[in-house]
Design an enzyme around this catalytic site. Structure first.
Site, PDB file in Angstrom:
ATOM      1  N   LYS A 189      25.587  32.662  30.760  1.00 32.89           N
ATOM      2  CA  LYS A 189      26.708  33.417  30.222  1.00 32.89           C
ATOM      3  C   LYS A 189      27.903  33.256  30.963  1.00 32.89           C
ATOM      4  O   LYS A 189      29.019  33.082  30.215  1.00 32.89           O
ATOM      5  CB  LYS A 189      26.393  35.046  30.470  1.00 32.89           C
ATOM      6  N   ASN A 190      27.910  32.922  32.171  1.00 38.19           N
ATOM      7  CA  ASN A 190      29.382  32.947  33.145  1.00 38.19           C
ATOM      8  C   ASN A 190      29.739  31.571  33.017  1.00 38.19           C
ATOM      9  O   ASN A 190      30.907  30.972  33.396  1.00 38.19           O
ATOM     10  CB  ASN A 190      28.837  33.176  34.618  1.00 38.19           C
TER      11      ASN A 190
ATOM     12  N   CYS B 186      36.112  47.555  37.193  1.00 33.36           N
ATOM     13  CA  CYS B 186      34.826  47.851  36.652  1.00 33.36           C
ATOM     14  C   CYS B 186      33.957  48.475  37.649  1.00 33.36           C
ATOM     15  O   CYS B 186      34.309  48.846  38.991  1.00 33.36           O
ATOM     16  CB  CYS B 186      34.366  46.470  36.069  1.00 33.36           C
TER      17      CYS B 186
ATOM     18  N   ARG C 104      38.374  44.321  41.373  1.00 32.21           N
ATOM     19  CA  ARG C 104      38.417  42.973  40.708  1.00 32.21           C
ATOM     20  C   ARG C 104      39.803  42.948  40.488  1.00 32.21           C
ATOM     21  O   ARG C 104      40.284  42.414  39.253  1.00 32.21           O
ATOM     22  CB  ARG C 104      37.889  43.184  39.261  1.00 32.21           C
TER      23      ARG C 104
ATOM     24  N   ASP D 206      25.049  38.129  42.332  1.00 34.87           N
ATOM     25  CA  ASP D 206      24.497  38.640  40.765  1.00 34.87           C
ATOM     26  C   ASP D 206      22.926  38.800  40.977  1.00 34.87           C
ATOM     27  O   ASP D 206      22.524  39.195  40.024  1.00 34.87           O
ATOM     28  CB  ASP D 206      25.012  37.609  39.682  1.00 34.87           C
TER      29      ASP D 206
ATOM     30  N   ARG E   5      24.925  42.779  27.437  1.00 32.81           N
ATOM     31  CA  ARG E   5      26.096  41.864  27.757  1.00 32.81           C
ATOM     32  C   ARG E   5      25.695  40.615  28.571  1.00 32.81           C
ATOM     33  O   ARG E   5      26.122  39.639  28.308  1.00 32.81           O
ATOM     34  CB  ARG E   5      26.932  42.508  28.965  1.00 32.81           C
TER      35      ARG E   5
HETATM   36  C1  EPZ Z   1      32.443  35.820  38.699  1.00 37.22           C
HETATM   37  O1  EPZ Z   1      33.322  36.729  38.531  1.00 37.22           O
HETATM   38  C2  EPZ Z   1      31.207  36.155  37.575  1.00 37.22           C
HETATM   39  N1  EPZ Z   1      31.738  36.476  36.260  1.00 37.22           N
HETATM   40  C3  EPZ Z   1      30.736  37.301  38.488  1.00 37.22           C
HETATM   41  O2  EPZ Z   1      29.380  37.565  37.627  1.00 37.22           O
HETATM   42  C4  EPZ Z   1      30.079  36.881  39.623  1.00 37.22           C
HETATM   43  O3  EPZ Z   1      29.438  38.192  40.299  1.00 37.22           O
HETATM   44  C5  EPZ Z   1      31.405  36.330  40.439  1.00 37.22           C
HETATM   45  O4  EPZ Z   1      31.868  35.270  39.838  1.00 37.22           O
HETATM   46  C6  EPZ Z   1      31.016  36.098  41.896  1.00 37.22           C
HETATM   47  O5  EPZ Z   1      30.148  34.937  41.856  1.00 37.22           O
HETATM   48  C7  EPZ Z   1      31.836  35.406  35.339  1.00 37.22           C
HETATM   49  O6  EPZ Z   1      31.785  34.302  35.655  1.00 37.22           O
HETATM   50  C8  EPZ Z   1      32.387  36.229  34.081  1.00 37.22           C
HETATM   51  P1  EPZ Z   1      35.483  35.969  41.858  1.00 37.22           P
HETATM   52  P2  EPZ Z   1      34.895  36.641  39.148  1.00 37.22           P
HETATM   53  O7  EPZ Z   1      36.949  36.112  41.261  1.00 37.22           O
HETATM   54  O8  EPZ Z   1      35.373  35.181  38.860  1.00 37.22           O
HETATM   55  C9  EPZ Z   1      37.907  39.086  44.566  1.00 37.22           C
HETATM   56  C10 EPZ Z   1      27.950  39.119  36.326  1.00 37.22           C
HETATM   57  O9  EPZ Z   1      27.133  39.998  36.795  1.00 37.22           O
HETATM   58  N2  EPZ Z   1      39.252  38.584  43.637  1.00 37.22           N
HETATM   59  O10 EPZ Z   1      34.399  34.842  42.720  1.00 37.22           O
HETATM   60  O11 EPZ Z   1      35.602  37.905  38.798  1.00 37.22           O
HETATM   61  C11 EPZ Z   1      36.981  39.997  43.606  1.00 37.22           C
HETATM   62  O12 EPZ Z   1      37.152  41.490  43.568  1.00 37.22           O
HETATM   63  C12 EPZ Z   1      29.461  38.878  36.834  1.00 37.22           C
HETATM   64  O13 EPZ Z   1      27.617  38.117  35.371  1.00 37.22           O
HETATM   65  C13 EPZ Z   1      40.325  39.033  44.303  1.00 37.22           C
HETATM   66  O14 EPZ Z   1      40.751  39.785  45.124  1.00 37.22           O
HETATM   67  O15 EPZ Z   1      34.513  36.726  40.948  1.00 37.22           O
HETATM   68  C14 EPZ Z   1      35.603  39.778  44.584  1.00 37.22           C
HETATM   69  O16 EPZ Z   1      35.707  40.799  45.329  1.00 37.22           O
HETATM   70  C15 EPZ Z   1      29.755  40.175  37.894  1.00 37.22           C
HETATM   71  N3  EPZ Z   1      41.488  38.566  43.497  1.00 37.22           N
HETATM   72  C16 EPZ Z   1      35.747  38.268  45.014  1.00 37.22           C
HETATM   73  O17 EPZ Z   1      37.002  37.908  44.949  1.00 37.22           O
HETATM   74  C17 EPZ Z   1      41.213  37.610  42.590  1.00 37.22           C
HETATM   75  O18 EPZ Z   1      42.196  37.116  42.087  1.00 37.22           O
HETATM   76  C18 EPZ Z   1      34.922  37.242  44.224  1.00 37.22           C
HETATM   77  O19 EPZ Z   1      35.281  37.486  42.943  1.00 37.22           O
HETATM   78  C19 EPZ Z   1      39.916  37.446  42.163  1.00 37.22           C
HETATM   79  C20 EPZ Z   1      38.765  37.618  42.858  1.00 37.22           C
END
Ligand code: EPZ
Length: 422
Positions: free
Chosen positions: A22-23, A118, A123, A308, A400
């Site tokens: 998915k991701n 969410c 996020r 995840d 999803r």
């Molecule tokens: C991706 O989310 C995945 N989603 C998530 O999977 C996964 O948990 C996550 O990466 C971590 O591996 C998709 O790929 C669609 P991050 P993403 O940016 O990209 C903070 C699932 O269950 N952050 O690596 O949103 C954020 O809040 C989903 O399939 C900022 O602060 O994750 C988090 O605490 C859930 N500012 C941390 O960084 C930003 O601009 C890591 O988030 C971006 C992120």
């Protein structure tokens, strides 16, 4: 709203096909915006999130056609006519933010709704915006939308992420592929989904190296051509199903699974007393006769233990012998499955980003509530081994990210059924 009813007891035995990630698919699909030629993705998962991304791309003017019951997606974006990703689509799926980089790179403009938070956290998208600004975009936020402009196109830059962000790395990769000059990403995400995106972009003519490491270099090119790319196996679906026989006993083979996608996770399975073996067709898993031992888990960016899979592992440790400590280091609120597992008799205490689990002999079935995608499936796994019936409500979360979960588990002997429209 559907629910899923699981009756506990009985082993899980058989083979489970693992779908495309998915991701990975959610970041590969926006790559169509970078080219006037068709991009075809094979091994695409059949999930509601993919349908949402399809709706978003079509709202921008892309044409998306599917074959093989949705496993093949062909997208053509040779005539985009809208550069706004509207709130009513973005609010359903945060990954919509991944059209920002490609729209800026291709059209020099984008208006993308802020995704909002969410269940698992606020996020924010500040790192996405930092990367776009570094590439020369002017960004303003108002009315809940990101208003981005790059009238003279994007220019390569050095982007040093203060911490690892999968999405921000993906947006930067998509945007920098068509920027003038060289971009170097530091502290880039190393997930297999990032590697998959880079391999797809390279097949479209992009010039990128370093994927899978924390430093990625992109030489921008003038245009990208079409391609056909196979979506990488979903390591999170894989890890989820690998746990099923650990809950119930029995043995399964996860078809298409590769240990290299989940080395940290597999090391923890071994520590806990679960036997994992790479076969020619996938990964074979069974519980050792010694039963499950308590372990400590800390979630980290790849190649560390995936956030995840934290909920699924917590559910398993509820019946492991001893005290387990789980630290969630990626998201600020990703223990909502804990109170639901406690309704089933689990002994879990949560303090901020740390959860302590004291193993009990067996969980007891109960009505529970799915709160987010991965929490939903952890409740199903818990229900497979619990005494009696577990009714998981709000399973739209599940659809999803997990393709036909009840069918895949029924085929391995699980007593699980979907109850429509509860
Ligand atoms: C991706 O989310 C995945 N989603 C998530 O999977 C996964 O948990 C996550 O990466 C971590 O591996 C998709 O790929 C669609 P991050 P993403 O940016 O990209 C903070 C699932 O269950 N952050 O690596 O949103 C954020 O809040 C989903 O399939 C900022 O602060 O994750 C988090 O605490 C859930 N500012 C941390 O960084 C930003 O601009 C890591 O988030 C971006 C992120």
């Amino acid at each position: 709203m559907d629910a899923i009813l699981v009756t506990g007891g009985g082993e899980i035995n058989g083979k489970i096909p693992i779908a495309g990630a998915k991701n990975a698919c959610l970041t590969l699909m926006p790559a169509t915006l970078l080219s006037e030629e068709p991009l075809t993705l094979t091994n695409a998962p059949r999930l509601s999130d993919i349908k949402t991304m399809t709706t978003l791309l079509e709202s921008l003017g892309s044409e998306v056609s599917t074959m093989q019951d949705g496993k093949v997606l062909t997208m053509s974006s040779n005539k985009l006519n809208n550069f706004t990703a509207a709130y009513d689509i973005v609010r359903k799926m945060r990954a919509s933010i991944l059209v920002l980089g490609p729209l800026l790179a291709r059209e020099g403009q984008a208006v993308v709704s802020l995704p909002g938070g969410c269940a698992i956290g606020a996020r924010p998208v500040d790192l996405h915006l930092m990367a776009m600004r570094a590439l020369g975009a002017e960004i303003e936020l108002h009315d809940g939308y990101i208003h981005a402009k790059a009238t003279n196109g994007l220019t390569g830059a050095n982007i040093d992420f203060p911490f690892v962000s999968v999405g921000a790395t993906e947006n930067a990769l998509l945007a920098a592929s068509l920027a003038k000059g060289t971009t170097i990403l530091k502290n880039a995400a190393r997930e297999p989904e990032i590697v998959d995106l880079v391999q797809c972009l390279i097949s479209m003519g992009a010039k990128i190296e370093g994927e899978g490491t924390s430093s990625i270099t992109i030489q921008g090119v003038d245009r990208l051509h079409g391609a056909t790319h196979r979506v990488v196996t979903d390591r999170i679906e894989l890890g989820t199903y690998m746990l099923a026989p650990a809950f119930t006993g029995g043995e399964i083979e996860c078809l298409g699974g590769k240990i290299e996608l989940l080395t940290a996770f597999c090391e923890k399975l071994d520590e806990c007393g679960i036997i994992v073996e790479q076969t020619k067709t996938g990964i074979r898993v069974k519980r050792s006769d010694a039963g499950l031992k308590a372990i400590n888990v800390k979630t980290e960016p790849f190649p560390g233990f995936p956030t995840d899979l934290q909920a699924q592992m917590m559910a398993l440790l509820c019946t492991a012998t001893g005290k387990s400590i789980l630290e969630e280091k990626i998201f600020e609120n990703r223990f909502m499955h804990a109170p639901e597992l406690s309704r089933m008799g689990a002994k879990i205490s949560v303090n901020g980003g740390t959860a302590i689990v004291l193993g009990v002999d067996r969980l007891k079935g109960a009505p529970v509530m799915a709160t987010d995608l991965r929490a939903s499936v952890s409740l199903i796994l818990a229900g497979l081994a619990a005494e009696g019936e577990t009714l998981i409500n709000r399973v739209y979360h599940l659809d999803r990210g997990y393709e036909r979960v009840e069918e895949k588990l029924q085929n391995c002997g699980a007593k699980i059924e979907r109850i429509r429209g509860r």
